[in-house]
Scaffold this motif. Structure first.
Motif, PDB file in Angstrom:
ATOM      1  N   GLU A 188      -3.999   9.975   2.298  1.00 36.77           N
ATOM      2  CA  GLU A 188      -5.312   9.493   1.821  1.00 36.77           C
ATOM      3  C   GLU A 188      -5.502   8.010   2.099  1.00 36.77           C
ATOM      4  O   GLU A 188      -6.623   7.514   2.092  1.00 36.77           O
ATOM      5  CB  GLU A 188      -5.425   9.688   0.291  1.00 36.77           C
ATOM      6  N   ARG A 189      -4.404   7.298   2.277  1.00 34.97           N
ATOM      7  CA  ARG A 189      -4.482   5.858   2.528  1.00 34.97           C
ATOM      8  C   ARG A 189      -4.286   5.523   3.996  1.00 34.97           C
ATOM      9  O   ARG A 189      -3.945   4.403   4.348  1.00 34.97           O
ATOM     10  CB  ARG A 189      -3.445   5.129   1.662  1.00 34.97           C
ATOM     11  N   GLN A 242      -8.599   5.918   6.416  1.00 32.38           N
ATOM     12  CA  GLN A 242      -9.771   6.368   5.647  1.00 32.38           C
ATOM     13  C   GLN A 242     -10.917   5.368   5.698  1.00 32.38           C
ATOM     14  O   GLN A 242     -12.048   5.711   5.389  1.00 32.38           O
ATOM     15  CB  GLN A 242      -9.363   6.634   4.180  1.00 32.38           C
ATOM     16  N   SER A 243     -10.616   4.117   6.092  1.00 32.19           N
ATOM     17  CA  SER A 243     -11.641   3.069   6.024  1.00 32.19           C
ATOM     18  C   SER A 243     -12.515   3.052   7.268  1.00 32.19           C
ATOM     19  O   SER A 243     -12.114   3.517   8.335  1.00 32.19           O
ATOM     20  CB  SER A 243     -10.972   1.697   5.887  1.00 32.19           C
ATOM     21  N   ALA A 298       0.780   4.082  -2.937  1.00 32.42           N
ATOM     22  CA  ALA A 298       0.639   5.523  -2.685  1.00 32.42           C
ATOM     23  C   ALA A 298       1.687   6.293  -3.484  1.00 32.42           C
ATOM     24  O   ALA A 298       1.409   7.354  -4.043  1.00 32.42           O
ATOM     25  CB  ALA A 298       0.789   5.809  -1.190  1.00 32.42           C
ATOM     26  N   THR A 302      -4.356   5.981  11.963  1.00 33.54           N
ATOM     27  CA  THR A 302      -4.779   4.911  11.077  1.00 33.54           C
ATOM     28  C   THR A 302      -5.034   3.688  11.955  1.00 33.54           C
ATOM     29  O   THR A 302      -4.845   3.745  13.167  1.00 33.54           O
ATOM     30  CB  THR A 302      -3.721   4.653   9.978  1.00 33.54           C
ATOM     31  N   GLU A 317      -6.014  -1.930   1.574  1.00 32.76           N
ATOM     32  CA  GLU A 317      -6.375  -0.576   1.159  1.00 32.76           C
ATOM     33  C   GLU A 317      -5.743   0.522   1.988  1.00 32.76           C
ATOM     34  O   GLU A 317      -5.657   1.659   1.550  1.00 32.76           O
ATOM     35  CB  GLU A 317      -7.906  -0.426   1.197  1.00 32.76           C
ATOM     36  N   GLU A 318      -5.340   0.181   3.215  1.00 30.22           N
ATOM     37  CA  GLU A 318      -4.850   1.217   4.109  1.00 30.22           C
ATOM     38  C   GLU A 318      -3.397   0.968   4.480  1.00 30.22           C
ATOM     39  O   GLU A 318      -2.963  -0.177   4.541  1.00 30.22           O
ATOM     40  CB  GLU A 318      -5.681   1.176   5.410  1.00 30.22           C
ATOM     41  N   THR A 351      -1.100  11.440  -1.251  1.00 36.85           N
ATOM     42  CA  THR A 351      -1.594  10.102  -1.589  1.00 36.85           C
ATOM     43  C   THR A 351      -1.323   9.118  -0.438  1.00 36.85           C
ATOM     44  O   THR A 351      -2.016   8.120  -0.302  1.00 36.85           O
ATOM     45  CB  THR A 351      -0.952   9.550  -2.889  1.00 36.85           C
ATOM     46  N   THR A 352      -0.313   9.407   0.386  1.00 34.66           N
ATOM     47  CA  THR A 352      -0.039   8.560   1.548  1.00 34.66           C
ATOM     48  C   THR A 352      -1.091   8.784   2.625  1.00 34.66           C
ATOM     49  O   THR A 352      -1.701   7.834   3.126  1.00 34.66           O
ATOM     50  CB  THR A 352       1.377   8.858   2.099  1.00 34.66           C
ATOM     51  N   VAL A 411       0.841  -1.204   0.000  1.00 39.61           N
ATOM     52  CA  VAL A 411       0.000   0.000   0.000  1.00 39.61           C
ATOM     53  C   VAL A 411       0.879   1.259   0.000  1.00 39.61           C
ATOM     54  O   VAL A 411       0.546   2.275  -0.613  1.00 39.61           O
ATOM     55  CB  VAL A 411      -0.983   0.014   1.195  1.00 39.61           C
TER      56      VAL A 411
END
Ligand SMILES: [Mg+2]
Length: 388
Positions: free
Chosen positions: A314-315, A318-319, A190, A383, A331-332, A311-312, A186
């Motif tokens: 954003e990951r 977020q879930s 990113a 996260t 995804e994360e 982009t980092t 992931v």
């Protein structure tokens, strides 16, 4: 594998973190210019993680950090937690050497093979190489055993305790965040997304996602590492130039294979002679990057790295909390629960915890604009923590 909820690296490291340029994030630690003067590091030179100068800065920072929290308690031993034998192993040995400390390092990964551990002795310190992150708890037993049966150069009678005289260095990339073999892809996604976004924004309608991906995947191969120096800024720049139509991928590949192009510096110099053929905004982008390359900046493509920060982030986190763990891992970018757990336990026992990351600062710390909107450095971004 379980979801342990949301947290951040800050929970166990605080701001005791440095990113690639070695500027301490904790304002109580000496700022970079002071650091440079203290360790005799010349202006404009930022040592890489595997270089002895990097280790001298780290040893100095560890002592400063320790003195802030527990004055008059010298560091007597070093523990290192990382994910790559060569890079982390070298950084570890160098820091042991620079601090004159005995050391033990855990180098972890998750691999689809029977669980095993390899112990590799080296002059400065011992490597404990494991193919399970869960082996961190065995590593702790190993430290205890190691201390009892084979005292290293430790001056205390109890061998290798994890206490206030122990400094623990935690690698962030693919260790504390995005565990290698479990979640590291992931982090790579990113980065590629950032290259794509940067090149796409600059090329506008001329951007062709399929030929971009083909060029990126091709030039990212080890065969081209001597040419790209395995440098993602260089790679992003090449994708931009290829996308602009100034060069075709096949002729670039042919030139590299025929030794007509040996280094990235030759490539960008060649582009410079044809810069007049580029549209205005690409010509000025090229000019800015070329100037930084000539100054020796290893991360010359700043807009790519700013995008990589985005982009980092954003990951991260977020879930939804109830997303299945397998999907969270896909995804994360998540925190490695095993690393978090042991770091918290060692911190509780008084050890100094300090994090290092090889990620460029531009990709790790928000710009002033974003920071005004509430964006945080990577180690403070929440996260999920996932682990066994
Ligand atoms: Mg790493």
């Amino acid at each position: 594998m379980r979801n342990y909820g949301r947290t951040s690296i800050y929970e166990f490291l605080g701001d005791f973190v440095v990113y690639r340029n070695l500027a301490p994030l904790d304002p109580r630690l000496p700022a970079l210019p002071v650091l440079r003067a203290e360790v005799g590091l010349p202006e404009g030179i930022t040592p890489r993680k595997s270089q002895p100068d990097y280790a001298r800065v780290m040893a100095f920072l560890l002592r400063q950090a320790r003195a802030l929290e527990t004055p008059n308690t010298p560091i007597e031993r070093l523990v290192y937690v990382g994910d790559t034998r060569m890079n982390d192993g070298t950084a570890f040995a160098n820091i042991c050497h620079a601090g004159n400390w005995p050391g033990l390092a855990f180098i972890g990964a998750e691999r689809d093979e029977p669980a095993r551990v390899e112990i590799a002795g080296q002059d400065s310190g011992t490597l404990y190489l494991a193919n399970r992150w869960a082996a961190l708890s065995d590593f702790e037993d190993f430290c205890r055993e190691r201390g009892r049966h084979r005292p290293l150069r430790s001056t205390t009678s109890e061998g290798f305790p994890l206490d206030e005289r122990t400094a623990v260095v935690v690698d962030l990339d693919k260790t504390a965040l995005g565990a290698r073999g479990r979640n590291d892809h992931v982090i790579d996604h990113a980065r590629v997304a950032a290259v794509r976004r940067t090149v796409g924004d600059l090329l506008g309608e001329a951007f062709d996602p399929a030929s971009f991906q083909a060029a990126y995947d091709r030039l990212n191969q080890p065969e081209f590492h001597p040419f790209t120096a395995d440098n993602q800024d260089y790679l992003a720049y090449m994708c931009l130039i290829l996308g602009s139509g100034l060069y075709a991928l096949e002729s670039l590949v042919a030139d590299v294979r025929a030794d007509r192009l040996r280094t990235f510096e030759q490539f960008i110099a060649r582009v410079d002679t044809r810069a007049a053929e580029l549209p205005d905004h690409l010509r000025s982008m090229h000019g800015g990057i070329y100037a930084l390359v000539q100054q020796g900046d290893p991360t010359p493509f700043k807009s790519f790295r700013y995008n990589e920060y985005e982009t980092t982030v954003e990951r991260m986190g977020q879930s939804d909390d109830d997303l299945p763990v397998t999907r969270l891992l896909q995804e994360e970018i998540v925190i490695t629960q095993e690393v978090r757990e042991i770091a918290l336990a060692w911190k509780e026992r008084g050890a100094l915890l300090f994090g290092l990351s090889d990620k460029p600062d531009e990709a790790s710390i928000p710009t002033d604009d974003l920071s005004a909107q509430g964006y945080q450095p990577i180690h403070r971004v929440e996260t999920h923590a996932i682990g066994g």
